[in-house]
Design a protein around this motif. Structure first.
Motif, PDB file in Angstrom:
ATOM      1  N   PRO A 184       4.684  -5.537   4.604  1.00  0.00           N
ATOM      2  CA  PRO A 184       3.219  -5.532   4.695  1.00  0.00           C
ATOM      3  C   PRO A 184       2.752  -5.398   6.141  1.00  0.00           C
ATOM      4  O   PRO A 184       3.161  -6.158   7.019  1.00  0.00           O
ATOM      5  CB  PRO A 184       2.832  -6.896   4.101  1.00  0.00           C
ATOM      6  CG  PRO A 184       4.011  -7.319   3.291  1.00  0.00           C
ATOM      7  CD  PRO A 184       5.202  -6.760   3.986  1.00  0.00           C
ATOM      8  N   SER A 393      -9.177  -7.342   6.208  1.00  0.00           N
ATOM      9  CA  SER A 393      -7.860  -7.975   6.208  1.00  0.00           C
ATOM     10  C   SER A 393      -6.954  -7.262   5.210  1.00  0.00           C
ATOM     11  O   SER A 393      -7.398  -6.398   4.437  1.00  0.00           O
ATOM     12  CB  SER A 393      -7.993  -9.453   5.831  1.00  0.00           C
ATOM     13  OG  SER A 393      -8.478  -9.571   4.497  1.00  0.00           O
ATOM     14  N   PHE A 394      -5.672  -7.648   5.230  1.00  0.00           N
ATOM     15  CA  PHE A 394      -4.733  -7.040   4.287  1.00  0.00           C
ATOM     16  C   PHE A 394      -5.152  -7.331   2.852  1.00  0.00           C
ATOM     17  O   PHE A 394      -5.061  -6.471   1.975  1.00  0.00           O
ATOM     18  CB  PHE A 394      -3.323  -7.565   4.558  1.00  0.00           C
ATOM     19  CG  PHE A 394      -2.272  -6.902   3.720  1.00  0.00           C
ATOM     20  CD1 PHE A 394      -1.773  -5.658   4.071  1.00  0.00           C
ATOM     21  CD2 PHE A 394      -1.782  -7.513   2.574  1.00  0.00           C
ATOM     22  CE1 PHE A 394      -0.814  -5.037   3.291  1.00  0.00           C
ATOM     23  CE2 PHE A 394      -0.820  -6.907   1.795  1.00  0.00           C
ATOM     24  CZ  PHE A 394      -0.336  -5.654   2.160  1.00  0.00           C
ATOM     25  N   LYS A 395      -5.639  -8.541   2.596  1.00  0.00           N
ATOM     26  CA  LYS A 395      -6.086  -8.898   1.253  1.00  0.00           C
ATOM     27  C   LYS A 395      -7.286  -8.051   0.835  1.00  0.00           C
ATOM     28  O   LYS A 395      -7.374  -7.608  -0.318  1.00  0.00           O
ATOM     29  CB  LYS A 395      -6.438 -10.386   1.196  1.00  0.00           C
ATOM     30  CG  LYS A 395      -6.900 -10.864  -0.183  1.00  0.00           C
ATOM     31  CD  LYS A 395      -7.212 -12.342  -0.163  1.00  0.00           C
ATOM     32  CE  LYS A 395      -7.633 -12.822  -1.557  1.00  0.00           C
ATOM     33  NZ  LYS A 395      -8.806 -12.097  -2.065  1.00  0.00           N
ATOM     34  N   ASP A 396      -8.209  -7.821   1.769  1.00  0.00           N
ATOM     35  CA  ASP A 396      -9.374  -6.984   1.458  1.00  0.00           C
ATOM     36  C   ASP A 396      -8.946  -5.573   1.084  1.00  0.00           C
ATOM     37  O   ASP A 396      -9.486  -4.967   0.138  1.00  0.00           O
ATOM     38  CB  ASP A 396     -10.315  -6.935   2.651  1.00  0.00           C
ATOM     39  CG  ASP A 396     -10.946  -8.287   2.942  1.00  0.00           C
ATOM     40  OD1 ASP A 396     -11.048  -9.079   1.992  1.00  0.00           O
ATOM     41  OD2 ASP A 396     -11.304  -8.517   4.113  1.00  0.00           O
ATOM     42  N   MET A 398      -6.073  -4.646  -0.195  1.00  0.00           N
ATOM     43  CA  MET A 398      -5.427  -4.684  -1.506  1.00  0.00           C
ATOM     44  C   MET A 398      -6.484  -4.763  -2.607  1.00  0.00           C
ATOM     45  O   MET A 398      -6.355  -4.113  -3.649  1.00  0.00           O
ATOM     46  CB  MET A 398      -4.467  -5.871  -1.591  1.00  0.00           C
ATOM     47  CG  MET A 398      -3.222  -5.725  -0.734  1.00  0.00           C
ATOM     48  SD  MET A 398      -2.215  -4.315  -1.165  1.00  0.00           S
ATOM     49  CE  MET A 398      -1.752  -4.724  -2.844  1.00  0.00           C
ATOM     50  N   ASP A 399      -7.538  -5.534  -2.364  1.00  0.00           N
ATOM     51  CA  ASP A 399      -8.608  -5.616  -3.353  1.00  0.00           C
ATOM     52  C   ASP A 399      -9.328  -4.275  -3.500  1.00  0.00           C
ATOM     53  O   ASP A 399      -9.701  -3.880  -4.613  1.00  0.00           O
ATOM     54  CB  ASP A 399      -9.606  -6.706  -2.936  1.00  0.00           C
ATOM     55  CG  ASP A 399      -9.004  -8.106  -3.012  1.00  0.00           C
ATOM     56  OD1 ASP A 399      -7.986  -8.270  -3.715  1.00  0.00           O
ATOM     57  OD2 ASP A 399      -9.556  -9.011  -2.363  1.00  0.00           O
ATOM     58  N   ASN A 402      -7.099  -2.008  -5.603  1.00  0.00           N
ATOM     59  CA  ASN A 402      -7.051  -2.356  -7.020  1.00  0.00           C
ATOM     60  C   ASN A 402      -8.402  -2.160  -7.682  1.00  0.00           C
ATOM     61  O   ASN A 402      -8.514  -2.119  -8.883  1.00  0.00           O
ATOM     62  CB  ASN A 402      -6.594  -3.805  -7.201  1.00  0.00           C
ATOM     63  CG  ASN A 402      -5.159  -4.003  -6.706  1.00  0.00           C
ATOM     64  OD1 ASN A 402      -4.363  -3.079  -6.800  1.00  0.00           O
ATOM     65  ND2 ASN A 402      -4.857  -5.190  -6.194  1.00  0.00           N
TER      66      ASN A 402
END
Length: 402
Positions: A184, A393-396, A398-399, A402
């Motif tokens: 990641p 961010s990395f989570k953003d 990924m969201d 998806n």
């Protein structure tokens, strides 16, 4: 009898409309001169060319002109010939002059040779314009409005007989995020670009009949260069030309000391890729034209496992700036630029209805122009309604995926 008389009358009328004239030896060869001395420490290009006589049956392929015969004077003092390095190709000579011209300087050019009439012209460097403020607002009340209204104010009112130009540069940083899953990671890339545009106006249908078409006249000009000739540079063995449009303005386009216009701020580098069909590699249309005779049409194909991309690239926004350049033109330069515009965009002459006879020259016994110019340029002004995007961010990411 009446019918015979009609044919005789038409024949006489046709003869009366024929005006024979000779096209041999109706003009002499001339020198073409284009020199636009610019105020400041900007190097200024100068171009001299030899033009054959019209309808000359034996055009000159190579004309020999000693460069010492090209004389440039500033306030009556000649510029030393060794300060000008000339590039000679065919019948065209080009050079660049570090003039350090100031407003009020008298600049003249003389080109003489024994076989061609002496060409000469002069100009005065105009006063430098001064920008006091640039106001940027939305063109309407919509929250997502992409139109921008600019109001540029000078330090004094523009009087009749004064001539100006304006050039608008849009600069953009386009941000993309490239992230990989194994391992990641995130990398933010910025693509920097700039392009030129011309000022727009907003009008209703009732305004069209009263619109001042002179407000849309423009030519290609880069400060210190030549009219209608852009700068060139090489990219991967390919010559690329860059043009900077300069819109022409008179006192009619100003309201006192203010000039207002509109710009579409909806440009983005990412938009250039929208709508481009790169094709689908899995959809081969060649089967419509060719069939393998040894292939069993009933044999099922083995399914291919989908490839998992190693990384993803996603746009995350952009930031825009503006640069405004206001020019002051001498009268002869404005007339020359206006003639160039009319010659390029004369609808009637493009259809062959009228001859393209919009010409202007202040070169005595020659062609072209020697006209002064000065400029005032703003700093890069950020678009007040286009804020720099926040880096996700990395989570953003990924969201978003998806």
């Amino acid at each position: 009898m009446k019918r015979s008389f009609l044919f005789i009358a038409l024949g006489l009328l046709a003869c009366a409309c024929e005006i024979p004239f000779s096209i041999d030896n109706i003009s002499e060869p001339r020198f073409f001169v284009e020199f636009i001395p610019a105020a400041g420490d900007q190097a200024t290009a100068i171009k001299v060319a030899y033009a054959d006589a019209a309808y000359d049956k034996k055009p000159t392929s190579f004309y020999s002109l000693p460069t010492n015969n090209i004389c440039v004077e500033v306030n009556g003092k000649r510029v030393a010939p060794e300060k000008m390095k000339w590039d000679h190709q065919g019948n065209v000579w080009k050079s660049s002059l570090e003039g350090n011209f100031e407003p009020g300087d008298q600049v003249s050019v003389t080109v003489e040779d024994n076989s061609t009439p002496t060409a000469s012209a002069s100009t005065t460097i105009p006063e430098q314009p001064k920008i006091t403020s640039i106001d940027i607002t939305k063109s309407d009340d919509k929250e997502d409005s992409n139109g921008r209204r600019f109001v540029v104010k000078l330090d004094r009112e523009v009087a009749d007989g004064e001539y100006y130009g304006i050039s608008i540069t849009l600069v953009e940083d386009y941000y993309t995020a490239e992230f990989s899953l194994m391992p990641p990671s995130i990398r933010i890339d910025t693509l920097h670009s700039s392009y030129h545009t011309t000022p727009g106006q907003v009008a209703t249908m009732s305004d069209i009949n009263n619109m001042d078409l002179d407000g849309f006249a423009s030519v290609n000009y880069s400060y210190g260069g030549l009219v209608s000739e852009g700068s060139s540079y090489m990219i991967d063995d390919m010559m690329v030309y860059s043009y900077s449009p300069m819109s022409l303005l008179t006192s009619r386009q100003f309201e006192g000391n203010s000039y207002s216009f509109y710009v579409n701020a909806n440009f983005s580098i990412g938009d250039m890729f929208d709508g481009i069909d790169f094709g689908d590699e899995t959809d081969d249309q060649s089967d419509d034209y060719y069939t393998d005779p040894w292939e069993d049409p009933y044999e099922p194909e083995e399914p291919e496992e989908p490839e998992v991309p190693e990384s993803y690239t996603m746009p995350i926004g952009s930031k825009c700036w503006y640069k405004i350049e206001v020019f002051r033109l001498s009268e002869e330069l404005y007339n020359y630029c206006k003639a160039q515009y009319l010659g390029d965009y004369n609808i009637l002459s493009n259809f062959g209805v009228t001859p393209p006879n919009f010409t202007y020259s202040n070169v005595r016994n020659g062609l072209g122009v020697v006209g002064g110019i000065s400029v005032c340029a703003s700093e890069l002004i950020p678009d007040p309604f286009n804020k720099e995007p926040e880096m996700p961010s990395f989570k953003d990411l990924m969201d978003m995926l998806n």
